[in-house]
Motif scaffolding. Structure first.
Motif, PDB file in Angstrom:
ATOM      1  N   ASP A   1       0.833  -1.190   0.000  1.00 53.49           N
ATOM      2  CA  ASP A   1       0.000   0.000   0.000  1.00 53.49           C
ATOM      3  C   ASP A   1       0.878   1.254   0.000  1.00 53.49           C
ATOM      4  OD1 ASP A   1      -1.664   2.188   1.649  1.00 53.49           O
ATOM      5  OD2 ASP A   1      -3.051   0.829   0.625  1.00 53.49           O
ATOM      6  N   TRP A   2       0.465   2.287  -0.735  1.00 52.81           N
ATOM      7  CA  TRP A   2       1.261   3.515  -0.837  1.00 52.81           C
ATOM      8  C   TRP A   2       1.392   4.216   0.507  1.00 52.81           C
ATOM      9  CZ3 TRP A   2      -0.405   8.282   0.641  1.00 52.81           C
ATOM     10  CH2 TRP A   2      -1.781   8.441   0.846  1.00 52.81           C
ATOM     11  N   GLU A   3       0.386   4.110   1.361  1.00 58.08           N
ATOM     12  CA  GLU A   3       0.440   4.797   2.647  1.00 58.08           C
ATOM     13  C   GLU A   3       1.456   4.158   3.576  1.00 58.08           C
ATOM     14  OE1 GLU A   3      -2.706   6.560   5.964  1.00 58.08           O
ATOM     15  OE2 GLU A   3      -3.414   5.521   4.164  1.00 58.08           O
ATOM     16  N   ASP A   4       1.554   2.830   3.546  1.00 63.16           N
ATOM     17  CA  ASP A   4       2.577   2.158   4.344  1.00 63.16           C
ATOM     18  C   ASP A   4       3.974   2.552   3.879  1.00 63.16           C
ATOM     19  OD1 ASP A   4       0.688   0.816   5.908  1.00 63.16           O
ATOM     20  OD2 ASP A   4       0.512  -0.810   4.443  1.00 63.16           O
ATOM     21  N   ARG A   5       4.152   2.649   2.569  1.00 65.95           N
ATOM     22  CA  ARG A   5       5.453   3.088   2.038  1.00 65.95           C
ATOM     23  C   ARG A   5       5.728   4.535   2.425  1.00 65.95           C
ATOM     24  NH1 ARG A   5       3.460   0.748  -2.755  1.00 65.95           N
ATOM     25  NH2 ARG A   5       3.427   2.805  -3.780  1.00 65.95           N
ATOM     26  N   PHE A   6       4.685   5.350   2.439  1.00 66.13           N
ATOM     27  CA  PHE A   6       4.854   6.762   2.775  1.00 66.13           C
ATOM     28  C   PHE A   6       5.374   6.929   4.200  1.00 66.13           C
ATOM     29  CE2 PHE A   6       2.934  10.494   4.856  1.00 66.13           C
ATOM     30  CZ  PHE A   6       3.547  11.502   4.136  1.00 66.13           C
ATOM     31  N   TYR A   7       4.836   6.172   5.151  1.00 62.97           N
ATOM     32  CA  TYR A   7       5.282   6.284   6.538  1.00 62.97           C
ATOM     33  C   TYR A   7       6.749   5.899   6.677  1.00 62.97           C
ATOM     34  CZ  TYR A   7       0.319   6.648   7.657  1.00 62.97           C
ATOM     35  OH  TYR A   7      -0.987   7.059   7.722  1.00 62.97           O
ATOM     36  N   LEU A   8       7.153   4.822   6.026  1.00 61.28           N
ATOM     37  CA  LEU A   8       8.551   4.400   6.092  1.00 61.28           C
ATOM     38  C   LEU A   8       9.478   5.441   5.484  1.00 61.28           C
ATOM     39  CD1 LEU A   8       8.134   0.638   5.102  1.00 61.28           C
ATOM     40  CD2 LEU A   8       8.767   1.524   7.354  1.00 61.28           C
TER      41      LEU A   8
END
Length: 364
Positions: free
Chosen positions: A193-200
């Motif tokens: 998911d793009w949001e999980d990548r965004f947090y990292l």
């Protein structure tokens, strides 16, 4: 079921097929040792900084000492809270399903990991910026960088770190139990998911940016001090500048060495998405490297103080001889000369001699 959006079952899928195991007795032992050493070291550093702050309350060094105290206090609470949760997890056989049904503990653990990870990095960069302004713009620093302003900066940095830590919770994204089952963080396995990548990527980019700002400001500060030293060998009142820049350089080196592996690892996971080759052992090793930062930070203020540096110089000079270590011929003799100037200026005898000298001249 998407576990990132299901708080009650967040991360439990990892518990079934984990390939990263840690020895319970050894892990508990090292966790307790690290937590104890970190708490004692930071407590000692806080006592030293508070004593120094009382001496320099009305001077330019006060703002630096206030920021340094905030950094050490953050490290202290990081060891206390994260260490206590980690020891509890190990003592409970890492059985998250039994004691984390509502995912509250994992969420608290993840928030603390992000906050106590970013906040010291932010404070280190703010300290570097403050010292750069103090050296390059002393008039602006003396008028604008008051204790009130520094306390506001500390509050803003902490609130920003809290906001970053709470961002997944505000977006209804639960923190995930990691493959080793010993800590919680952003989702690091099967990141699609793009949001999980965004947090990292947000976490790693902010951390790397803080390190870059520290490096740039410390470089400017060091070059400015050396240029001043080259122009005037009799320059006074610079001992505290050299003491603080030495401490800042040590903090920056410790932060880069300890945090770079973890920040780079998180960035690679966020960029490579589900094709990341990072293993559980690699992530766990990088995490343990990062925890050393909170242990080594306070020793910078304990060991790299003016009195300790002066004693180390005397011991080294006595062991190696004056002809081998001749700091008068070395351009970095500014440390020794600045210490002499500071000692003379603080001596009551010297002040009396200065006051009596004009009287003797008028008598003649």
């Amino acid at each position: 079921m998407n576990s990132s959006k299901s708080p009650g079952l967040a991360g439990f899928g990892i518990l079934k097929n984990t390939t990263c195991h840690t020895e319970k007795k050894i892990s508990v032992f090292f966790s307790i040792i690290f937590m104890t050493v970190g708490i004692l070291s930071n407590s000692l550093a806080i006592a030293i900084l508070l004593k120094a702050y009382q001496r320099f309350r009305q001077k330019s060094k006060a703002s630096f000492l206030l920021l340094a105290s905030g950094l050490v206090v953050t490290d202290l609470f990081g060891h206390l809270i994260n260490g206590a949760i980690a020891v509890f997890v190990y003592a409970s056989d890492k059985d998250w399903i039994r004691f984390n049904q509502s995912n509250i503990l994992c969420s608290v653990f993840g928030i603390c990991m992000v906050f106590f990870g970013l906040c010291p990095l932010f404070l280190g960069s703010v300290m570097a910026v403050e010292r750069c302004i103090g050296v390059t713009k002393p008039i602006f620093h003396s008028t604008k960088m008051t204790s009130k302003h520094v306390k506001m900066m500390l509050t803003m940095v902490c609130l920003f770190a809290v906001l970053i830590a709470l961002l997944p919770i505000l977006r209804f994204r639960a923190y995930q139990i990691q493959a080793s089952r010993t800590w919680c963080f952003y989702k690091t396995e099967h990141v699609e998911d793009w949001e999980d990548r965004f947090y990292l990527l947000l976490f790693s980019c902010l951390g790397l940016l803080a390190l870059a700002v520290s490096f740039l400001c410390n470089a400017v500060t060091g070059i400015t001090l050396l240029r001043v030293k080259f122009k005037s060998q009799q320059r006074q009142g610079r001992s505290h500048h050299f003491e603080m820049i030495i401490q800042l350089l040590a903090i920056m080196c410790v932060s880069c060495i300890c945090w770079s592996p973890f920040l780079v690892t998180m960035a690679r996971i966020g960029i490579n998405e589900s094709h990341s080759e990072e293993t559980c052992e690699t992530i766990l090793f990088a995490l343990r490297m990062a925890t050393w930062n909170q242990i080594l930070d306070p020793w910078v203020y304990i060991l790299l103080r003016k009195a300790v540096l002066k004693n180390l110089y005397k011991i080294t000079r006595g062991c190696c001889g004056v002809h081998i270590i001749n700091l008068h011929m070395w351009e970095l003799s500014s440390i020794k000369n600045s210490l002499k100037v500071a000692a003379i200026s603080e001596s009551p005898v010297s002040s009396k001699q200065i006051n009596l000298q004009p009287l003797s001249n008028t008598g003649q």
